[in-house]
Every structure is written in structure tokens, then in C-alpha cells.
Scaffold this active site. Structure first.
Site, mmCIF file in Angstrom:
data_model
loop_
_atom_site.group_PDB
_atom_site.id
_atom_site.type_symbol
_atom_site.label_atom_id
_atom_site.label_comp_id
_atom_site.label_asym_id
_atom_site.label_seq_id
_atom_site.Cartn_x
_atom_site.Cartn_y
_atom_site.Cartn_z
ATOM 1 N N GLU A 1 -14.279 0.098 18.110
ATOM 2 C CA GLU A 1 -14.939 0.172 19.424
ATOM 3 C C GLU A 1 -16.427 0.006 19.196
ATOM 4 O OE1 GLU A 1 -13.965 3.266 22.251
ATOM 5 O OE2 GLU A 1 -11.886 3.383 21.537
ATOM 6 N N GLU B 1 -10.231 8.809 18.573
ATOM 7 C CA GLU B 1 -11.341 9.706 18.898
ATOM 8 C C GLU B 1 -10.874 11.160 18.955
ATOM 9 O OE1 GLU B 1 -13.697 8.383 22.225
ATOM 10 O OE2 GLU B 1 -14.306 6.558 21.180
#
Length: 501
Positions: free
Chosen positions: A304, A173
């Protein structure tokens, strides 16, 4: 009546087992208390890993486990988690709950856990706050079999032989908690860092995962692919084996999220509509990746995904502990069907997270353990792992719900392995059963070898430590089969698996 036509002679691709992967972060009670209790715990364990949880996870055939994060990965310094436990550095987990992280679960413990689970390893490296040298030395520590400072350090810490790292994520991320980077900046950092994720054993290459987009950030995907592709060989294979995608279902939006157990019928459909958005995300990101990789050598790793609700009242908000209802079962059924149907590009996925965090498959409380509705769907769907996707066409589907939150009332996917066809079906209606006719294109006699269902008449139903089997996998018998035709009655809010040969 809805109709499903299955062409079992038309094979569309392999469903990689890693699509059914899991994610464990140093967050709340996922690692500590959930997976790892330490060697001195009264809870039965083997080398610190609690055996009730490990045994339950083995039953759903975990193919791969991602660790140590998540946002935690880009503040994790691996040398803090090796050596004698009493001498390991303690730190504050600034991302998740502000609690002390004592690093008693580190590299050696992770590989021990994966050994017990019998699964592949997915390590997420620290690009956000770590150095190239740190990442390079970690790879050397884990995988080099020879004379070197890191190999010697590994042996000193009790493990002479190297481990196998199957997948290595270069940052996490990085558009957000991993450094707030632009796609071009990250891509250039990726190019640099991945160079030093070396294959010390050419027979056991490490597959590299590039940080992809958050939800529908197509600008990120375009920028990363374009920058990585510039001045690289004709194909990115080996330089980039995967690019990731993260997407969570927040029925009431990122700020509010909504309760895991107290929701209206409207919110039921809103949640499922947002789960179905995964199909659009995969298609649109794949369209961009196709411009650079038309041969589909780069896998999409949705590492995710899952529901993200408001944490349970009275719990640490930084621990992200939530209950798990029939609604979660439908989300996972819908999502896994989508992954199966996109197996040409989706090669890995990791639900978030394995134990006690977000859409967990298992919840623990002290020595107690329960399996969630999500667990039971994963158990049914395990037959898709490594199977061949079959051509299937669904027609006559109705829409249920209101306004912009209308959804099709049935979703499906079909695969074949070892001569057995696995059909997984979801009835998204919260209140109405749905009849379905299944027709096999091959004119021969078929028989059902197994059929199971996860459902409950109450869409809010969930398992508790006092009542652990309110929602569970049960035998399904609401079908009739005659030669190559089957009729099925799908109860409201249900996930069904039918296996035939």
C-alpha cells in the site's frame, strides 16, 4: 549541468514485475462501478467486468492485483461472496462509507478479473476477525484439486478446476484496523495461521506475506521478525516469503491531508520530499530484516503506497475519491525509481488504489472513463518490469524548494531488457527546466529507439471527463545523442523515459 553515468556492463539485480502491482479494495467505487458493473449493466462488460477499464489496465501490463483489502480484508468472510448472487449476504461496510456491501463481487469474480487482466493473484486473508479454519478452508476452496468439502463446494458454484493463488497475505495492518495487536502477538498469530495456508499443489506454491510495519514503526518490524524467527528453520523462506510495508504521502499530515488540486509551490515540494522518504523507510526496515535474512530470501512488499489527499468536495468522505495531477505523476515516478534501485529487497508493491480511490490510475463516472497522470507514468515505466537494474550514478544535482522541504531536482533509475536500456528521469522543480548529460561507460554508438514524457506547464493540471487529455504521455524530443554521450533538457515538473540501444 547534472551528469548521469550509466555502466551498462554492471548488472545489479532483477526488477521483479510485481513491483508494478496494484491494489483493489471494497472501498468506495473501486470494485463496484470502477471494475465491476455486473452482467446486466448497459456499460459494455464481459462477465460483469467493464471492458474499457480492463482494456486500459492491460495496456500498462498489470503484473499482480491485491484483493479484498485493506482494512476490509480483516472483516471479510469469504463464504458471504460465493454462490448465487441473489442469495449472498448483505452487510454494512463499516470501514468505508457505511454503505451496503452486497457481496456480488467475491472469489469467483476476482479470479475472473485477474484472468481478463492476465495478472497474478494476491489474496489478503482475514486474521483480525476470522478463524484459522475459515482461512484454511478458503485456501482449500481456491486451490485444492481433489475430493474435499471445499473442492466440492467450488464445483457446485460453477468452477470445477482450482485457481492459482500466487500470493496470500496473512492479515492486514494488524497493528491497527486489523486488530490493534502488538508485534509479538501478531507474529505468533501469523505463525499459527500461515501453517494452514497449505500448498495443495507443490508445483504451484503459495507465497506468504506477513504483515509488516506502518511507515517508520521499526519496533514492529523488529518484534515480528524476532518472534517469527524463534524456533523456526535456519531460514524463513517458505514460512515467510514477504513482509509488507505501508506508507502514504500526506503533505499536510494525517488529519488535514490537503487538497489534491489546490496547493502551493511549498506544498508541491513538501509532497515530493515525503515521497522521497520511501528510500529511507526501505533502507531502515531492510537493515532490520537483514539481521534475520542476510541472504535476502524474504521480499519486502510495499503493498500500500501513494498519495492520500482530502477527498473531493461533495463526495462521500468514506470513499476516498481524489483527483490526480502532475504532482501525482512525480510521486509515482520518484517512488518507482526508488523501488527499482532497491530491487534486491523490494520484490512486490501495490499502489493504492486501482480505480476511483486514492492515487488511482483510472477514474470513472457512469459510462465515462479517464486515465490519470499516474496511469501514464505506469505506462512508460512498464518497460522496467522484469528488466535488469543497471549501475548508474547521478552527480551535479541541485536542491530545489525551501528549508526542510528541499529536494534534489533530478531522480533516476536505469534498466536493461532485450538489449534495450530504459532510463526514467524526474525533474522535481516546479518551475525550472534542467539540463542533464548522460554518459554510457561502454564506448560504442547508441541510438534512441523511444522517448516519452508526462508533464504540463501547470503543476496543478489534471484530466477531467470533459477534458481527458490535459496530462498525457507524449513523444519527447529534447535530447541530442552522439555515440555514447547524450544531452537532455528536462522540462519543469516532468517524468521522462528514454530508451536506447
Amino acid at each position: 549541468m547534472a551528469k548521469l553515468v550509466i555502466n551498462d556492463s554492471k548488472e545489479l539485480g532483477r526488477i521483479e514485475p510485481e513491483i508494478y502491482g496494484h491494489f483493489s479494495e471494497h472501498l468506495g467505487r473501486c470494485i463496484y462501478e470502477g471494475l465491476f458493473v455486473g452482467e446486466n449493466s448497459d456499460i459494455p462488460n464481459v462477465n460483469g467486468m467493464r471492458q474499457d477499464v480492463v482494456n486500459a489496465l492491460k495496456e500498462i501490463q498489470i503484473p499482480v492485483l491485491r484483493w479484498p483489502g485493506g482494512c476490509f480484508a480483516d472483516e471479510y468472510h469469504w463464504k458471504d461472496g460465493i454462490g448465487e448472487k441473489s442469495k449472498r449476504k448483505k452487510m454494512i461496510n463499516t470501514h468505508w462509507g457505511g454503505v451496503v456491501e452486497d457481496n456480488s463481487f467475491g472469489t469467483h469474480e476476482f479470479f475472473e478479473l485477474c484472468k481478463q487482466l492476465g495478472c497474478k493473484t494476491y489474496i489478503n486473508g482475514n486474521l483480525g476477525s476470522g478463524t484459522v479454519q475459515e482461512m484454511s478452508e478458503w485456501v482449500e476452496y481456491m486451490t485444492f484439486d481433489g475430493v474435499s468439502p471445499m473442492a466440492e463446494l467450488r464445483e457446485k458454484n460453477g468452477h470445477k478446476k482450482p485457481w492459482k493463488v500466487d500470493y496470500f497475505g496473512v492479515g492486514n495492518e494488524n497493528w491497527g484496523c486489523g486488530g490493534n495487536m502488538t508485534p509479538e502477538f501478531y507474529a505468533n498469530m501469523y505463525r499459527r495461521y500461515q501453517t494452514y495456508v497449505r500448498d495443495y499443489d507443490s508445483k504451484k506454491p503459495i507465497k506468504k506475506v506477513c504483515c509488516g510495519a506502518n511507515v517508520d514503526d521499526y519496533y514492529w518490524t523488529k518484534g515480528v521478525m524476532e518472534t517469527c524467527y524463534d524456533h523456526t528453520p535456519e531460514h524463513l523462506h517458505g514460512f515467510m516469503d514477504f513482509i509488507s510495508l505501508h506508507y502514504y504521502v500526506h503533505p499536510e499530515g494525517w488529519e488535514i491531508k490537503g487538497s489534491a488540486t489546490d496547493f502551493t509551490e511549498e506544498v508541491w515540494y513538501k509532497t515530493l520530499k515525503k515521497a522521497l522518504f520511501m528510500d529511507t523507510l526501505i533502507k531502515r526496515h531492510s537493515d532490520i530484516i537483514d539481521q534475520y535474512d542476510p541472504e535476502k530470501k524474504i521480499g519486502l512488499s510495499v503493498d500500500e503506497w501513494g498519495t492520500w489527499f482530502t477527498c473531493e468536495p461533495g463526495t462521500n468522505p468514506g470513499f476516498l475519491y481524489q483527483q490526480n495531477t502532475v504532482r501525482d505523476a512525480l510521486v509515482v515516478g520518484i517512488t518507482l525509481n526508488i523501488f527499482n534501485k532497491h530491487c534486491d529487497r523490494v520484490k512486490m508493491a501495490c499502489i493504492a488504489q486501482m480505480v476511483n480511490v486514492l492515487q488511482a490510475v483510472i477514474l470513472t463516472e457512469g459510462e465515462k472513463m479517464i486515465k490519470t497522470p499516474t496511469y501514464h507514468v505506469f505506462h512508460m515505466y512498464r518497460h522496467h518490469q522484469g528488466a535488469t537494474l543497471l549501475d548508474s550514478e547521478l552527480s551535479g544535482v541541485n536542491e530545489v524548494g525551501e528549508g526542510e522541504w528541499k529536494v534534489p531536482d533530478i531522480t533516476e533509475s536505469v534498466s536493461k531488457k532485450d538489449g534495450i536500456i530504459t532510463i526514467t528521469l524526474n525533474n522535481l522543480s516546479a518551475t525550472e527546466k534542467r539540463d542533464l548529460e548522460i554518459l554510457f561507460a561502454t564506448d560504442k554508438n547508441y541510438e534512441v529507439v523511444e522517448a516519452n514524457i508526462v508533464t504540463n506547464k501547470d503543476m496543478h493540471a489534471y484530466n477531467t471527463f470533459e477534458n481527458p487529455e490535459v496530462v498525457k504521455e507524449e513523444e519527447f524530443n529534447l535530447y541530442e545523442i552522439d555515440k555514447n554521450k547524450m544531452t537532455v533538457s528536462l522540462p519543469a515538473c516532468s517524468v521522462v523515459e528514454i530508451r536506447v540501444k
